[in-house]
Design a protein around this motif. Structure first.
Motif, PDB file in Angstrom:
ATOM      1  N   GLN A 182       0.837  -1.171   0.000  1.00 50.21           N
ATOM      2  CA  GLN A 182       0.000   0.000   0.000  1.00 50.21           C
ATOM      3  C   GLN A 182       0.884   1.236   0.000  1.00 50.21           C
ATOM      4  N   THR A 192      -7.024  -4.398   1.991  1.00 48.51           N
ATOM      5  CA  THR A 192      -7.726  -3.284   1.341  1.00 48.51           C
ATOM      6  C   THR A 192      -9.134  -3.062   1.879  1.00 48.51           C
ATOM      7  N   PHE A 242     -10.733   0.364   3.233  1.00 47.46           N
ATOM      8  CA  PHE A 242     -10.484   1.544   2.395  1.00 47.46           C
ATOM      9  C   PHE A 242     -11.405   2.729   2.692  1.00 47.46           C
ATOM     10  N   SER A 261      -8.712   0.246  -4.399  1.00 46.61           N
ATOM     11  CA  SER A 261      -8.852  -0.616  -3.216  1.00 46.61           C
ATOM     12  C   SER A 261     -10.230  -1.261  -3.181  1.00 46.61           C
TER      13      SER A 261
END
Length: 368
Positions: free
Chosen positions: A5, A71, A74, A236
């Motif tokens: 990330q 993810t 997000f 994401s």
């Protein structure tokens, strides 16, 4: 994050849309914001890797679940998007964005790549110790230099070549280390699988960064704070959807209940481990985007890579990972390669500043 990330690359001189409140900040206030974002990035990345290793150590075994949590949180990224909106004047003065269908296509393609990359990282962390995993992830700088050369027309200088060679040598030392510490019950063959998957994930992540930069420069043609953050959010979202599909298509969802009941620290700890792993990944993302916005993408990249040196040290304390002589040598070589890469970027930045100052001087010179 491994580095999965980690920062979207955006050129310093092309970032527009700086909010008015930031322009009014005093120096100490700016430094406080930068320090907070550095803490978010380093702390978030180190904590997420350690929690991911803890999940496996305590009985977790779902690779798709480990991929999903990277993810799934997000929506947290909407917080900085709402707190620091780009100025409307800057948005309107930028070049028109491409059509919606191309934007959706970019987000979907990049999101699918992120999901695949996260899966490779999950497999790597399953079969490697946290310290070994982080050292291999440092090779992403070498891959980034190669992909930037072919995709983003970045020059391949002697310092960059030196960095690529050193980081490759560091990874080779880890691969050939016969005394490598592996998690309990992991045979040598699985260690090799973990090494290959982590190395492949680092390469794929570097390719992803170059593709993102290419998208900003050649397709979207806008690099405001909101556009950078929106790409993080929507890619994401796609990656999360792909991970959920993978979780059900693989049949791993059927094992989750038994996995939770057999978790060594209890069911509550199982849920909290997954929740906090998801949160720390997104805290890391907030730090990444914040540093891009407040300073430069290079600075964000530097801090992100620096945090890879923090994780092995944290793993020594938390998991009692062995720090063999080979691993120490690999870390020192990686830091040397990292310093070489950073110094080259420092030289490039000085050239850009010098050229900008010369251009400004020519504009203010009175005509003859």
């Amino acid at each position: 994050m491994s580095g999965n990330q980690e920062p979207i690359l955006v050129k310093e001189e092309s970032v527009v849309g700086l909010p008015i409140p930031l322009l009014k900040l005093k120096s100490w206030q700016w430094w406080v914001l930068v320090s907070v974002n550095i803490f978010f990035l380093i702390g978030g990345q180190a904590a997420s890797v350690l929690l991911g290793r803890f999940y496996y150590d305590q009985g977790g075994n779902s690779k798709w679940m480990a991929t999903l949590v990277q993810t799934a949180a997000f929506p947290i990224l909407y917080i900085p998007l709402l707190l620091l909106p780009s100025s409307s004047s800057a948005e309107s003065s930028s070049e028109p964005a491409c059509s919606l269908k191309y934007i959706v296509l970019i987000y979907v393609l990049l999101g699918v790549i992120i999901a695949g990359d996260n899966m490779l990282y999950s497999v790597g962390l399953l079969y490697l110790s946290a310290s070994t995993y982080s050292l291999i992830c440092a090779t992403q700088l070498a891959f980034n230099a190669v992909f930037s050369y072919f995709i983003n027309a970045q020059k391949f200088t002697a310092l960059i070549l030196n960095s690529v060679v050193l980081l490759s040598f560091s990874a080779a030392l880890i691969a050939l280390n016969d005394d490598a510490d592996t998690p309990a019950g992991v045979p040598r063959s699985k260690y090799i699988v973990g090494f290959v998957c982590t190395l492949a994930a680092s390469a794929l992540y570097s390719l992803l960064l170059s593709l993102m930069q290419f998208s900003f420069e050649k397709i979207l043609k806008r690099e405001t704070f909101s556009v950078v953050l929106e790409m993080q959010i929507y890619t994401s979202l796609v990656a999360t959807c792909v991970s959920v599909i993978g979780l059900f298509a693989s049949g791993e969802w059927r094992t989750l209940h038994g996995e939770m009941e057999g978790y060594h620290k209890g069911q509550a700890s199982y849920v909290l481990t997954l929740v906090w792993t998801a949160v720390t990944w997104q805290v890391c993302s907030v730090g990444v985007v914040g540093l891009i916005f407040l300073v430069t993408s290079l600075f964000s990249n530097v801090i992100s890579t620096l945090s890879l040196a923090v994780t092995p040290l944290a793993a020594l304390v938390v998991f009692r990972d062995k720090m063999s002589g080979v691993k120490v040598m690999a870390m020192l070589i990686a830091l040397w390669g990292f310093a070489s890469y950073v110094y080259q970027n420092h030289i490039d930045e000085l050239k850009v500043r010098r050229a900008r100052q010369q251009a400004q001087a020519r504009r203010v010179e009175p005509p003859c």
